[in-house]
Every structure is written in structure tokens, then in C-alpha cells.
Design a protein around this motif. Structure first.
Motif, mmCIF file in Angstrom:
data_model
loop_
_atom_site.group_PDB
_atom_site.id
_atom_site.type_symbol
_atom_site.label_atom_id
_atom_site.label_comp_id
_atom_site.label_asym_id
_atom_site.label_seq_id
_atom_site.Cartn_x
_atom_site.Cartn_y
_atom_site.Cartn_z
ATOM 1 N N HIS A 275 7.072 1.304 -7.521
ATOM 2 C CA HIS A 275 7.720 2.356 -6.240
ATOM 3 C C HIS A 275 7.318 3.580 -6.246
ATOM 4 O O HIS A 275 6.680 3.851 -7.755
ATOM 5 N N HIS A 276 6.558 4.512 -5.462
ATOM 6 C CA HIS A 276 6.748 5.074 -5.559
ATOM 7 C C HIS A 276 7.764 6.349 -6.168
ATOM 8 O O HIS A 276 8.909 6.930 -4.880
ATOM 9 N N CYS A 277 7.521 7.395 -6.858
ATOM 10 C CA CYS A 277 8.199 8.489 -6.731
ATOM 11 C C CYS A 277 8.159 9.776 -6.595
ATOM 12 O O CYS A 277 7.286 10.251 -7.102
ATOM 13 N N PHE B 267 1.088 -1.234 0.291
ATOM 14 C CA PHE B 267 -0.230 0.497 0.480
ATOM 15 C C PHE B 267 1.325 1.912 -0.369
ATOM 16 O O PHE B 267 1.963 1.757 1.074
ATOM 17 N N CYS B 268 0.598 2.053 -0.933
ATOM 18 C CA CYS B 268 1.134 3.275 -1.079
ATOM 19 C C CYS B 268 0.472 4.078 -0.005
ATOM 20 O O CYS B 268 -0.841 4.734 -0.683
ATOM 21 N N HIS B 269 1.333 5.021 0.969
ATOM 22 C CA HIS B 269 0.238 5.635 1.540
ATOM 23 C C HIS B 269 0.444 7.199 1.112
ATOM 24 O O HIS B 269 -0.144 7.931 1.747
ATOM 25 N N LYS B 270 1.041 7.717 0.316
ATOM 26 C CA LYS B 270 1.091 9.273 -0.068
ATOM 27 C C LYS B 270 0.346 9.148 -1.406
ATOM 28 O O LYS B 270 -0.378 9.423 -1.427
ATOM 29 N N CYS B 271 0.142 8.031 -1.781
ATOM 30 C CA CYS B 271 -0.912 7.859 -3.192
ATOM 31 C C CYS B 271 -2.197 7.554 -2.275
ATOM 32 O O CYS B 271 -3.398 7.756 -2.841
ATOM 33 N N LYS B 272 -1.950 6.808 -1.274
ATOM 34 C CA LYS B 272 -3.402 6.278 -0.252
ATOM 35 C C LYS B 272 -3.979 5.552 -1.720
ATOM 36 O O LYS B 272 -4.908 5.221 -1.214
ATOM 37 N N ARG C 193 1.153 12.766 -6.861
ATOM 38 C CA ARG C 193 0.890 11.486 -6.642
ATOM 39 C C ARG C 193 1.448 10.423 -7.483
ATOM 40 O O ARG C 193 1.004 10.491 -8.785
ATOM 41 N N ARG C 194 2.552 9.843 -7.209
ATOM 42 C CA ARG C 194 2.761 8.412 -8.637
ATOM 43 C C ARG C 194 3.760 7.605 -8.392
ATOM 44 O O ARG C 194 4.690 7.897 -7.100
ATOM 45 N N CYS C 195 3.092 6.638 -8.705
ATOM 46 C CA CYS C 195 3.862 5.568 -7.926
ATOM 47 C C CYS C 195 3.611 5.121 -9.317
ATOM 48 O O CYS C 195 2.796 5.189 -10.161
ATOM 49 N N ILE C 196 5.242 4.565 -9.248
ATOM 50 C CA ILE C 196 5.263 4.225 -10.529
ATOM 51 C C ILE C 196 6.068 2.623 -11.471
ATOM 52 O O ILE C 196 6.497 2.160 -10.489
HETATM 53 ZN ZN LIG Z 1 2.457 6.129 -4.589
#
Ligand SMILES: [Zn+2]
Ligand SMILES: [Zn+2]
Length: 253
Positions: A74-76, A61-66, A90-93
Motif C-alpha cells: 500500500h502507498h503511505c 498500479f500505484c499512480h503516485k509512485c507511477k 514516494r513510498r509504497c510499503i
Molecule cells: Zn506508491
């Protein structure tokens, strides 16, 4: 060719995670194809491939992108701050490799091959230029006379040295990435795994290579994929990756 590959890396979306993406539960996994629902291609897997595609049970789970992260995404933070990328900022790649300042873009699942080709062609070009410059010196030392003034000869020499340095650094980078492709590892994963001797995405260098470059030889040297490859290689879409059948997902830690 260099410019074609370069613009492909810059322009191609490295692969974002659609806002509604979530990992499949076991029941859904039986008949639903994750790629169909999200509208990211319609890869149909034959039973053999399906058996190989072990959807990770480890839910990330990405807490920045929720939102949930697909395996290998991965989150960049660089993309996050560059607002032109997407409205939410917000960006997960997908299968993020690294954020490359030279191409002002993230290098991820969808543009990794273009990035590698860009490296390759840049290497060829700088090698060629180095050889041409070298010839100028060979002529100078062999024949002792040359049309050029000492000033322009010195300038040529400096260009030559800089060019050699540039060529060698690209070569180092190229060798590093060839090693990574051979092991089916992204740069980020190479930093993360460190000690683990068995990597579950490592299917042998030939299959690993095909997961980046595709099966169609005609497309190996150009920054594009054939329709067939996009259909038969789910890894090219960046959401799921075949894993080694001998390694259970639980054994990865
Ligand atoms: Zn993210
Ligand atoms: Zn980025």
C-alpha cells in the motif's frame, strides 16, 4: 528488550518496492523467481510451496509512485512526505500495516514482527510497574503507616492510574494485532475487506503466525529472523504470499 525492539522497528525499513518491480507474466512465472531478479533475497521455493504461491493476476498500479504494486502493498502518504525516507519522496510499503507515529516509521512486511514484540515487551514492562506501584498501596492500607508523605503518595497514585490506563490500551492494541496475525490480515486489509468471509491469505492460525514470526522458535521473542526462515518463508520478504488453494484469485471480489 523494549529498547531493542523499539529501535528495530524504527531502524528497519518496512519494505519498499524496488523501482523496477513489476508483476510476473505467466511465462516468466514458470522458471524465473521474482526475488532473485530484484536482488531481495534468493528464496527458492520447493514445488509444494510454489504450488501454494499463487501470484496475483490482478495487476495493481500505484499512480503516485507511477509503478506496479506487489500484492498487499500500500502507498503511505506519511512516508511520501517525509523526504528522508528515500530520494524520490514516494513510498509504497510492502504489506503495509499502518504508519505508526510512536516509532516514526511505517509498519510493514519487514518490521511487523519487531513492532509486535515491541508492543509485547512494553506491555510486560508496564504491567510490572503497575504491580510494583500496587504493592506500595497495599502496604499503605495494610499497615496504615508509610514512609512517604501524602504528596508523594498522591503522585504515586496518579502514576499508578496513568500506568494502568497505558497498560490497558497497549493490551487492547496487542489483542487486536494477535487477532490480525491469526487471520493473516494487516490493519489496512481489515478495514478494506469488511464483508468478505473468506480471506485468501488465511492459511490457519499456525501458518499465519509463522509467516510473521518465522518457524524458528529461538527467534520468536527477539526482533530478528534466522537465515533458514528467510530462505524458506517467501512471505518474510514481502513480495509474495501463499494463498489458500481453495480460493482462486478471481474470487476475491
Ligand atoms: Zn506508491
Ligand atoms: Zn508510512
Amino acid at each position: 528488550m523494549v529498547m531493542w525492539c523499539y529501535s528495530s522497528v524504527v531502524v528497519t525499513d518496512p519494505g519498499g518496492v524496488p523501482p523496477n518491480w513489476r508483476p510476473l507474466t505467466d511465462e516468466e512465472n514458470g522458471d524465473a523467481n521474482p526475488l532473485v531478479g530484484s536482488g531481495y533475497g534468493s528464496a527458492q521455493l520447493d514445488p509444494k510451496q510454489s504450488a501454494m504461491v499463487a501470484v496475483s493476476q490482478e495487476i495493481r498500479f500505484c499512480h503516485k509512485c507511477k509503478q506496479f504494486k506487489p500484492p498487499r502493498a500500500h502507498h503511505c502518504s506519511v512516508c511520501e512526505s517525509s523526504s528522508y525516507m528515500n530520494s524520490s519522496g514516494r513510498r509504497c510499503i510492502l504489506k503495509m500495516d499502518h504508519h505508526c507515529v510512536w516509532v516514526v516509521n511505517c509498519v510493514g512486511a519487514l518490521n511487523y514482527k519487531y513492532f509486535l514484540l515491541f508492543l509485547f515487551y512494553t506491555f510486560l514492562e508496564t504491567t510490572l510497574v503497575s504491580l510494583l506501584l500496587l504493592r506500595v498501596f497495599m502496604e499503605f492500607f495494610n499497615e496504615g503507616e508509610i514512609d512517604e508523605t501524602p504528596g508523594s503518595l498522591a503522585a504515586t497514585f496518579i502514576t499508578f492510574v496513568l500506568n494502568i490506563a497505558f497498560t490497558l490500551s497497549i493490551l487492547g492494541f496487542l489483542i487486536m494485532h494477535i487477532t490480525l496475525v491469526g487471520a493473516n490480515t494487516s490493519t489496512i486489509e481489515a478495514y478494506e475487506k469488511k464483508t468478505s468471509p473468506k480471506w485468501r491469505y488465511d492459511l490457519g492460525w499456525k501458518k499465519n503466525f509463522e509467516q510473521v514470526f518465522g518457524l524458528d522458535k529461538k527467534y520468536w521473542f527477539i526482533p530478528a529472523y534466522s537465515e533458514d526462515d528467510l530462505r524458506r518463508l517467501p512471505a518474510l520478504h514481502g513480495f509474495e504470499y501463499p494463498t489458500r488453494p481453495d480460493l482462486e484469485p478471481l474470487q476475491q471480489h
